[in-house]
Enzyme design. Structure first.
Site, PDB file in Angstrom:
ATOM      1  N   HIS A   1      33.570  32.366  33.176  1.00 17.05           N
ATOM      2  CA  HIS A   1      33.657  33.833  33.234  1.00 17.05           C
ATOM      3  C   HIS A   1      33.023  34.467  31.994  1.00 17.05           C
ATOM      4  O   HIS A   1      32.315  35.477  32.087  1.00 17.05           O
ATOM      5  CB  HIS A   1      35.121  34.277  33.258  1.00 17.05           C
ATOM      6  CG  HIS A   1      35.916  33.807  34.430  1.00 17.05           C
ATOM      7  ND1 HIS A   1      36.955  32.908  34.322  1.00 17.05           N
ATOM      8  CD2 HIS A   1      35.835  34.125  35.747  1.00 17.05           C
ATOM      9  CE1 HIS A   1      37.489  32.711  35.508  1.00 17.05           C
ATOM     10  NE2 HIS A   1      36.828  33.422  36.398  1.00 17.05           N
TER      11      HIS A   1
ATOM     12  N   GLN B   1      41.543  38.129  49.926  1.00 10.98           N
ATOM     13  CA  GLN B   1      40.658  36.963  50.061  1.00 10.98           C
ATOM     14  C   GLN B   1      41.427  35.645  50.099  1.00 10.98           C
ATOM     15  O   GLN B   1      40.820  34.582  50.142  1.00 10.98           O
ATOM     16  CB  GLN B   1      39.588  36.961  48.964  1.00 10.98           C
ATOM     17  CG  GLN B   1      40.078  36.656  47.571  1.00 10.98           C
ATOM     18  CD  GLN B   1      38.978  36.892  46.545  1.00 10.98           C
ATOM     19  OE1 GLN B   1      38.582  38.035  46.267  1.00 10.98           O
ATOM     20  NE2 GLN B   1      38.442  35.829  45.975  1.00 10.98           N
TER      21      GLN B   1
ATOM     22  N   GLY C   1      28.723  34.285  39.459  1.00  8.80           N
ATOM     23  CA  GLY C   1      28.431  32.896  39.120  1.00  8.80           C
ATOM     24  C   GLY C   1      27.888  32.095  40.291  1.00  8.80           C
ATOM     25  O   GLY C   1      28.323  32.265  41.431  1.00  8.80           O
TER      26      GLY C   1
ATOM     27  N   ASP D   1      30.155  29.811  42.734  1.00 11.20           N
ATOM     28  CA  ASP D   1      30.528  30.238  44.088  1.00 11.20           C
ATOM     29  C   ASP D   1      29.240  30.621  44.811  1.00 11.20           C
ATOM     30  O   ASP D   1      28.938  31.806  44.989  1.00 11.20           O
ATOM     31  CB  ASP D   1      31.515  31.405  44.000  1.00 11.20           C
ATOM     32  CG  ASP D   1      32.795  31.006  43.289  1.00 11.20           C
ATOM     33  OD1 ASP D   1      33.731  30.559  43.964  1.00 11.20           O
ATOM     34  OD2 ASP D   1      32.854  31.109  42.046  1.00 11.20           O
TER      35      ASP D   1
ATOM     36  N   VAL E   1      29.052  26.869  34.601  1.00 11.22           N
ATOM     37  CA  VAL E   1      29.441  26.291  33.314  1.00 11.22           C
ATOM     38  C   VAL E   1      30.416  25.147  33.590  1.00 11.22           C
ATOM     39  O   VAL E   1      31.330  25.293  34.404  1.00 11.22           O
ATOM     40  CB  VAL E   1      30.079  27.359  32.407  1.00 11.22           C
ATOM     41  CG1 VAL E   1      30.559  26.748  31.099  1.00 11.22           C
ATOM     42  CG2 VAL E   1      29.082  28.479  32.138  1.00 11.22           C
TER      43      VAL E   1
HETATM   44  P1  AMP Z   1      36.884  34.065  39.975  1.00  5.09           P
HETATM   45  O1  AMP Z   1      37.724  34.557  38.844  1.00  5.09           O
HETATM   46  O2  AMP Z   1      37.114  32.644  40.332  1.00  5.09           O
HETATM   47  O3  AMP Z   1      36.916  35.002  41.168  1.00  5.09           O
HETATM   48  O4  AMP Z   1      35.387  34.108  39.453  1.00  5.09           O
HETATM   49  C1  AMP Z   1      34.826  35.291  38.949  1.00  5.09           C
HETATM   50  C2  AMP Z   1      33.360  35.080  38.710  1.00  5.09           C
HETATM   51  O5  AMP Z   1      33.179  34.008  37.795  1.00  5.09           O
HETATM   52  C3  AMP Z   1      32.598  34.690  39.992  1.00  5.09           C
HETATM   53  O6  AMP Z   1      31.330  35.329  39.977  1.00  5.09           O
HETATM   54  C4  AMP Z   1      32.461  33.197  39.846  1.00  5.09           C
HETATM   55  O7  AMP Z   1      31.348  32.677  40.524  1.00  5.09           O
HETATM   56  C5  AMP Z   1      32.297  33.069  38.350  1.00  5.09           C
HETATM   57  N1  AMP Z   1      32.639  31.718  37.892  1.00  5.09           N
HETATM   58  C6  AMP Z   1      33.774  31.021  38.145  1.00  5.09           C
HETATM   59  N2  AMP Z   1      33.715  29.791  37.601  1.00  5.09           N
HETATM   60  C7  AMP Z   1      32.493  29.698  36.996  1.00  5.09           C
HETATM   61  C8  AMP Z   1      31.805  28.682  36.271  1.00  5.09           C
HETATM   62  N3  AMP Z   1      32.353  27.489  36.047  1.00  5.09           N
HETATM   63  N4  AMP Z   1      30.570  28.948  35.810  1.00  5.09           N
HETATM   64  C9  AMP Z   1      29.974  30.160  36.032  1.00  5.09           C
HETATM   65  N5  AMP Z   1      30.572  31.158  36.708  1.00  5.09           N
HETATM   66  C10 AMP Z   1      31.806  30.943  37.185  1.00  5.09           C
END
Ligand code: AMP
Length: 288
Positions: free
Chosen positions: A34, A61, A147, A150, A176
């Site tokens: 993030h 979701q 990211g 996803d 990452v």
């Molecule tokens: P989330 O909190 O899981 O909904 O993720 C929020 C954002 O962070 C989304 O755009 C995800 O794709 C991105 N994200 C989650 N994990 C990673 C990671 N390991 N590397 C890069 N982006 C990430």
């Protein structure tokens, strides 16, 4: 850094704000993945722009038997992390403020969202599209960072932006990983120590398959490669692992791959979802 928790306040703030905004939507429990997106947003916004991160565990979701209640919440630590990477505003609303109790409009993407995670999690991408559209309306950004972790979500959001004419640039951020290769995820916190130790095997198996594909082991049969990886991922954490899906798809259409090759180059996306114990982990890599 400003923290906004009410929808009305956010609307008011945007009305007053003259600077272009760059949005980073998250569900919190922030990790380096993030934060890398926040840094990318900071770069994109420049000195004149403003970075808005949202922290909202979006109920629409999550499926009925999913981990909505268990999802990690750590607002104080998240706020400190946001401040440290130069976020200007955090929007962290309550679900009851974001959704009317009788809300009856949602957004549905009808092609890219059908397979992969959309197949395993019915309604998931309707929830994602709807909340992202709401966050776009509430924050009115010039750009938003998502990211590649996803991968399908990124593709679905791009399609929504195209088809609904949101005047917003979608900026992708690379996945990452932990030092051992495991893709960072808020859900990694659910893993037991032994599951955590086994989990990097997912990425290792994917990278090994990519090397085998490049070496010609599967000739030009994506379905054979998928079967091989399914077998390996079933074993990745012994009896604790179960494959949800393994897919080799075209990187733009997300349709099942017919050939590894396009215009003389290897071109595909390998996308997997694997349960390790009760935790569903997703990961993806490209052909090179
Ligand atoms: P989330 O909190 O899981 O909904 O993720 C929020 C954002 O962070 C989304 O755009 C995800 O794709 C991105 N994200 C989650 N994990 C990673 C990671 N390991 N590397 C890069 N982006 C990430």
């Amino acid at each position: 850094m400003e923290v906004i928790t009410e929808v009305d306040q956010m609307v008011e703030w945007v009305r007053e704000c003259r600077a272009p905004r760059v949005l980073v939507p998250t569900m919190g429990a922030l990790h380096e993945g993030h934060l890398s997106l926040c840094r990318a947003a900071r770069d994109r916004a420049g000195e004149a722009g403003v970075v808005v991160a949202t922290i909202f565990v979006n109920p629409t979701q999550f499926g009925p038997n999913e981990d909505l209640d268990a999802y990690p919440r750590q607002l104080a630590a998240d706020l400190a992390a946001c401040e440290a990477v130069g976020v200007d505003v955090v929007f962290a609303p309550q679900a009851g403020d974001v959704y009317a109790s009788d809300a009856s409009v949602s957004i549905s993407e009808a092609t890219l969202a059908l397979g992969l995670c959309g197949g395993s999690r019915p309604g998931h991408f309707d929830g994602v599209c709807t909340v992202v559209a709401k966050l776009f309306n509430l924050t009115q950004p010039v750009a938003a960072v998502f990211g590649e972790k996803d991968y399908q979500q990124l593709a679905v959001i791009r399609r929504m932006v195209r088809d609904l004419n949101f005047p917003i640039e979608i900026v992708p951020g690379p996945t990452v990983r932990e030092a051992d290769g495991l893709a960072m995820s808020s859900r990694n916190a659910y893993l037991t120590p032994s599951q955590r130790q086994a989990a990097p095997g997912i990425q290792q198996a994917m990278v090994a398959l990519r090397e085998e594909i490049a070496a010609g082991k599967y000739e030009d049969s994506p379905s054979t490669a998928v079967e091989a990886l399914e077998g390996r991922l079933e074993q990745v954490a012994g009896s604790e692992s179960r494959v949800d899906y393994v897919a080799l798809v075209h990187p733009d259409t997300l349709q099942p791959l017919e050939s590894f090759w396009e215009d003389g180059e290897l071109r595909y996306r390998l996308i997997v979802a694997v349960f390790v114990g009760k935790t569903r982990l997703i990961d993806n890599i490209g052909a090179n």
